[in-house]
Design a protein around this motif. Structure first.
Motif, PDB file in Angstrom:
ATOM      1  N   TRP A 116     -50.960 -14.817  13.756  1.00 41.48           N
ATOM      2  CA  TRP A 116     -52.184 -15.096  14.302  1.00 41.48           C
ATOM      3  C   TRP A 116     -53.348 -15.306  13.527  1.00 41.48           C
ATOM      4  N   VAL A 117     -53.265 -14.803  12.289  1.00 44.22           N
ATOM      5  CA  VAL A 117     -54.251 -15.312  11.257  1.00 44.22           C
ATOM      6  C   VAL A 117     -54.184 -16.884  10.914  1.00 44.22           C
ATOM      7  N   GLY A 118     -52.659 -17.225  10.798  1.00 48.48           N
ATOM      8  CA  GLY A 118     -52.461 -18.435  10.680  1.00 48.48           C
ATOM      9  C   GLY A 118     -52.905 -19.576  11.813  1.00 48.48           C
ATOM     10  N   LEU A 119     -52.647 -19.002  12.916  1.00 50.85           N
ATOM     11  CA  LEU A 119     -53.265 -19.869  14.224  1.00 50.85           C
ATOM     12  C   LEU A 119     -54.765 -20.049  14.206  1.00 50.85           C
ATOM     13  N   GLY A 120     -55.302 -18.909  13.759  1.00 50.88           N
ATOM     14  CA  GLY A 120     -56.720 -18.692  13.592  1.00 50.88           C
ATOM     15  C   GLY A 120     -57.162 -19.909  12.673  1.00 50.88           C
ATOM     16  N   ILE A 121     -56.756 -19.956  11.453  1.00 52.58           N
ATOM     17  CA  ILE A 121     -56.950 -20.934  10.666  1.00 52.58           C
ATOM     18  C   ILE A 121     -56.840 -22.259  10.984  1.00 52.58           C
ATOM     19  N   LEU A 122     -55.722 -22.627  11.515  1.00 56.46           N
ATOM     20  CA  LEU A 122     -55.484 -23.935  12.216  1.00 56.46           C
ATOM     21  C   LEU A 122     -56.449 -24.305  13.383  1.00 56.46           C
ATOM     22  N   SER A 123     -57.221 -23.470  13.880  1.00 58.96           N
ATOM     23  CA  SER A 123     -58.090 -23.683  14.889  1.00 58.96           C
ATOM     24  C   SER A 123     -59.417 -24.267  14.117  1.00 58.96           C
ATOM     25  N   SER A 124     -59.835 -23.706  13.110  1.00 57.14           N
ATOM     26  CA  SER A 124     -60.992 -23.758  12.560  1.00 57.14           C
ATOM     27  C   SER A 124     -61.168 -24.613  11.069  1.00 57.14           C
ATOM     28  N   VAL A 125     -60.024 -24.732  10.286  1.00 59.37           N
ATOM     29  CA  VAL A 125     -59.895 -25.305   8.951  1.00 59.37           C
ATOM     30  C   VAL A 125     -60.556 -26.454   8.826  1.00 59.37           C
ATOM     31  N   GLY A 126     -60.277 -27.320  10.147  1.00 58.43           N
ATOM     32  CA  GLY A 126     -60.843 -28.830   9.835  1.00 58.43           C
ATOM     33  C   GLY A 126     -59.683 -29.740   9.643  1.00 58.43           C
ATOM     34  N   LEU A 127     -58.551 -29.492   9.757  1.00 55.99           N
ATOM     35  CA  LEU A 127     -57.376 -30.164   9.158  1.00 55.99           C
ATOM     36  C   LEU A 127     -57.309 -31.189  10.622  1.00 55.99           C
ATOM     37  N   GLY A 128     -57.380 -32.432  10.574  1.00 55.86           N
ATOM     38  CA  GLY A 128     -57.368 -33.388  11.595  1.00 55.86           C
ATOM     39  C   GLY A 128     -57.977 -33.159  12.587  1.00 55.86           C
ATOM     40  N   THR A 129     -58.034 -33.085  13.885  1.00 57.98           N
ATOM     41  CA  THR A 129     -58.891 -32.713  14.969  1.00 57.98           C
ATOM     42  C   THR A 129     -58.898 -31.352  15.155  1.00 57.98           C
TER      43      THR A 129
END
Length: 406
Positions: A116-129
């Protein structure tokens, strides 16, 4: 005095054509060149220039790998310590003993939290869209738990198969025993971990702006350049978007910890600007990250979680299905697949094995599964495009540096 003022104005105008690392550059022509370069980079996408995009993508990966290898080599003492700790944990994991029950429990919890931490990072880290993991993963998980809790009158789902699959426990629950607080407690860990991941994903803009302010160098980030332009034209901003950005910047700068907390506690697409503002004005790290973590992992996460639980509570779902059926002419045909889907979910909750489970895929679940696949694929494509454009920017900057040295 008027003549002196005119001379000063002429000198100021002359200074606009300032010396830039040894060369006199007209700011208007420089801005025009940056605009053309930006448009050229934006054309480097897979559906327009597939071969160049893939080539630049792999070259950018190689450059990043080299940079990270150098950084890890400079911090080799930390790397060696981490490898030794990993070796100890690996030995503990594989050696038989009474401790294995605790190892298995910790493994399950750590992997679940890391997911879940990884999914949260993917949501806001700014990779691509950015990958909207709340809509694709956490929201549906909370909704499934909510529907199951009302159907089973309990949240004590058997583990395993929970959380991979939800089935009702053997003991019959008491009708009406499920409350909002019961469901919130059941999904609190994954929701807070996802929120913590989104807080971690907000750190890159902060570190980038902070490093730029301390070093005095101009970063390659377009959002930071837009932030500096906004500060220069703060008094003349008229449109709503610019005024909203200025409001966020002023709140963070003047209120401090509680301003950051307020911005992080509500759905806020401008929060990247808060991170840049904090980095630019050298707000201490723990002030920024502490407020962001509390806002996103505690306050905002409970608001979102409460909204999903209320939306998918039993009586609300039944009312929504009834309202769909009330639509003139199309209502019954639209209502039927929703009723079939809900009935299929109820049947699954009361079956411990696959035997006797309703067969045939519902088109609603089929559509959602394919939507997830499409969004993940688009996210991957956007990362490829973004990294290819980063490499193109390296080439443009190298060419610009060579022009300045001539």
């Amino acid at each position: 005095m008027a003549e002196n003022g005119k001379n000063c104005e002429q000198r100021h105008t002359g200074m606009n054509k300032e010396q830039h690392n040894g060369n006199f550059t007209d700011p208007s022509s420089l801005n025009e060149k940056k605009r053309r370069d930006r448009e050229e980079r934006q054309n480097i996408v897979l559906w327009r220039q597939p071969l160049i995009t893939l080539q630049y993508f792999f070259l950018e990966i190689l450059i990043n790998l080299k940079e990270w290898t150098v950084k890890l080599w400079h911090r080799r003492s930390i790397v060696v310590s981490f490898l030794l700790l990993l070796a100890v944990l690996t030995a503990t994991y594989y050696i038989e003993g009474t401790h294995q029950q605790y190892v298995k429990y910790m493994e399950k919890k750590i992997l679940w939290c890391a997911y879940w931490v990884g999914l949260g990072i993917l949501s806001s880290v700014g990779l691509g869209t950015g990958l909207h993991t709340f809509l694709l993963y956490l929201g549906p998980h909370i909704a499934s738990v909510t529907l199951a809790a009302y159907e089973c009158n309990s949240v004590n789902f058997p583990e395993p198969p929970y959380p991979d699959q939800i089935i009702c426990p053997d003991e019959e629950g008491i009708e009406g025993s499920i409350s909002l607080w019961t469901i919130m407690s059941k999904v609190r860990l994954e929701a807070c971990m996802w929120g913590a991941g989104t807080a971690i994903g907000e750190l890159p803009p902060y570190f980038m702006a902070r490093a730029a302010r301390l070093s005095g160098a101009e970063p390659d980030d377009e959002e930071y350049q837009e932030f500096e332009e906004m500060l220069e034209h703060a008094q003349t901003a008229q449109d709503f978007a610019s005024r909203a950005k200025l409001a966020v910047q002023n709140m963070v700068q003047k209120v401090g910890f509680f301003g950051i907390l307020a911005c992080a506690s509500i759905p806020n697409p401008l929060f990247d600007l808060a991170g840049i503002t904090c980095g630019h004005f050298l707000v201490p790290f723990w002030t920024f990250f502490g407020a962001t973590l509390i806002g996103k992992a505690v306050v905002k996460m409970h608001i979102q979680k409460l909204f999903v639980i209320i939306t998918f509570s039993k009586h609300i779902v039944e009312q929504m299905v009834a309202l769909i059926g009330a639509v003139p002419s199309l209502g019954p045909s639209l209502q039927k697949p929703f009723q079939e889907y809900l009935e299929a979910q109820r049947q699954k909750l009361h079956h411990k094995t696959e035997e006797g489970m309703p067969q045939g895929a519902n088109w609603l679940s089929w559509m959602f599964e394919n939507l997830v696949i499409v969004m993940v694929c688009y996210f991957i494509l956007s990362i490829i495009n973004s990294m290819a454009q980063s490499y193109a920017k390296r080439i443009q900057q190298q060419m610009y540096s060579e022009e300045k040295t001539k």
